[in-house]
Motif scaffolding. Structure first.
Motif: not given
Length: 166
Positions: A84-85, A97-103
């Motif tokens: 997503d954006p 494995t993982g997820k990166v979220e830009v805050l």
């Protein structure tokens, strides 16, 4: 320009630099939870490199493009795909494995939450961790017209398992 460190003083200073006031309430709660439970802190080395500001800013905003180039050049097997954006799924190719979220992201700083899982046949249960990474960047133009970026990264990592944390 400066070596990395994990001292108490650098940890305290890093906490004071966090742009928590720029986050939405729900993001701030998640970030503070990581900061409170972090068992690992590292201030990465202060680096300086020549850059083209437009190119640097492009890849800072589209990190999956840089990762794709690394893979095409066969210098990395790391995979990153935008979901997503402001989020990316990642796979390092070694069982992580993982997820990166830009805050939060500006041209001068970026704050991300990374959640991950490491699986290997050598251990029974996967190791999970959550990290908060803060990157600060300063761009300067030299007298000769070339540009330089100075980077300083700081990360806090929390492990849900006390045994792993220890």
């Amino acid at each position: 320009l400066k070596k990395g460190m994990s001292s108490r003083a650098s940890r305290r200073a890093a906490l004071g630099l966090m742009p928590l006031d720029k986050l939405k309430d729900s993001q701030q709660e998640r970030a503070v939870a990581i900061l409170r439970s972090a068992s690992m802190f590292r201030e990465l080395p202060l680096l300086e490199c020549d850059v083209e500001p437009e190119v640097y800013n492009y890849f800072a905003r589209q990190p999956d493009a840089a990762v794709s180039i690394w893979r095409a050049m066969k210098i990395s097997v790391f995979q990153m795909s935008q979901t997503d954006p402001t989020s990316y799924d990642v796979n390092s190719g070694d069982g992580t494995t993982g997820k990166v979220e830009v805050l939060y992201q500006t041209d001068e700083e970026c704050l991300v939450i990374c959640t991950g899982l490491f699986k290997t046949p050598l251990i029974l249960k996967p190791i999970s961790a959550t990290g908060l990474f803060h990157l600060q960047t300063t761009m300067k133009r030299r007298k000769d017209g070339t540009s330089v970026a100075t980077h300083q990264g700081r990360m806090f990592v929390a492990f849900p398992s006390q045994a792993v944390s220890t």
